[in-house]
Motif scaffolding. Structure first.
Motif, PDB file in Angstrom:
ATOM      1  N   LYS A   1      19.354  10.228  33.282  1.00  0.00           N
ATOM      2  CA  LYS A   1      20.399  10.305  34.310  1.00  0.00           C
ATOM      3  C   LYS A   1      20.987   8.926  34.584  1.00  0.00           C
ATOM      4  O   LYS A   1      22.190   8.787  34.806  1.00  0.00           O
TER       5      LYS A   1
ATOM      6  N   SER B   1      24.944   7.595  34.407  1.00  0.00           N
ATOM      7  CA  SER B   1      25.599   6.997  35.571  1.00  0.00           C
ATOM      8  C   SER B   1      24.788   5.770  35.986  1.00  0.00           C
ATOM      9  O   SER B   1      23.907   5.854  36.836  1.00  0.00           O
TER      10      SER B   1
ATOM     11  N   LYS C   1      24.889  11.673  38.710  1.00  0.00           N
ATOM     12  CA  LYS C   1      26.312  11.991  38.657  1.00  0.00           C
ATOM     13  C   LYS C   1      26.614  13.374  39.240  1.00  0.00           C
ATOM     14  O   LYS C   1      27.589  13.553  39.940  1.00  0.00           O
ATOM     15  N   GLY C   2      25.779  14.353  38.964  1.00  0.00           N
ATOM     16  CA  GLY C   2      25.993  15.707  39.460  1.00  0.00           C
ATOM     17  C   GLY C   2      25.261  16.009  40.750  1.00  0.00           C
ATOM     18  O   GLY C   2      25.130  17.162  41.141  1.00  0.00           O
ATOM     19  N   HIS C   3      24.762  14.988  41.424  1.00  0.00           N
ATOM     20  CA  HIS C   3      23.974  15.136  42.644  1.00  0.00           C
ATOM     21  C   HIS C   3      22.799  16.084  42.426  1.00  0.00           C
ATOM     22  O   HIS C   3      22.405  16.827  43.321  1.00  0.00           O
ATOM     23  N   ASP C   4      22.226  16.018  41.230  1.00  0.00           N
ATOM     24  CA  ASP C   4      21.095  16.876  40.899  1.00  0.00           C
ATOM     25  C   ASP C   4      19.817  16.073  40.669  1.00  0.00           C
ATOM     26  O   ASP C   4      18.792  16.620  40.301  1.00  0.00           O
TER      27      ASP C   4
ATOM     28  N   ASP D   1      17.278  20.830  40.600  1.00  0.00           N
ATOM     29  CA  ASP D   1      17.855  21.906  39.818  1.00  0.00           C
ATOM     30  C   ASP D   1      17.426  23.217  40.456  1.00  0.00           C
ATOM     31  O   ASP D   1      16.410  23.800  40.101  1.00  0.00           O
TER      32      ASP D   1
END
Length: 158
Positions: free
Chosen positions: A17, A21, A72-75, A128
């Motif tokens: 991750k 980012s 990046k995907g707030h995950d 997730d």
């Protein structure tokens, strides 16, 4: 932490991750605010993040520090504790210097300082949410731990 994710698997996900980012919020434990910085990784130096900065940047004086990361995907989320110090190895500086760094330091390497953030501990969260949990978020309901995320406390990202 979900049964299928070991702390090492969550740590490996963090590194992936971070490559997608490469930005963290970092600050010394001196009462000043954290600031966003771009990080570089060196596979030969695990548990260390490298940060080019100006010589008078807030973190340049070094010391105990905390850094936060949001995927990046707030995950994916991470909170990292460690110590900032100056990296003086010309070989490491040359290895990590690239066009994105040069864009910030057009007068070259003498204008920049390479800081190393040696991570001593980390808490990592992978969010997730399972399909059943997503439906509950949309329509209301209680999300159970097995539907929500993986969490790991690690001493080593290697």
């Amino acid at each position: 932490m979900a049964d299928h994710d070991s702390p090492q698997e969550v740590a490996e996900t963090f590194l992936k991750k971070l490559e997608d980012s490469p930005f963290i919020m970092i600050g010394l434990n001196d009462g000043n605010h954290s600031e966003p910085m771009n990080v570089k990784l060196d596979d030969e130096q695990p548990n260390t993040l490298f940060i080019f900065s100006a010589h008078d940047n807030r973190i340049a004086k070094g010391g105990e520090a905390m850094a936060q990361f949001v995927g990046k995907g707030h995950d994916f989320f991470a909170c990292l504790a460690g110590r900032v110090s100056e990296e003086t190895s010309a070989a490491t500086i040359d290895k990590l210097w690239d066009n994105s760094v040069e864009a910030w330091f057009p007068n070259g390497k003498a204008e920049a300082r390479l800081n190393r953030f040696d991570i001593t501990s980390a808490e990592l969260w992978e969010t997730d949410v399972a399909i059943s949990g997503r439906l509950k978020m949309l329509f209301g309901g209680t999300i159970h731990g097995s539907e929500s995320s993986s969490h790991a406390v690690v001493d080593s990202l290697a």
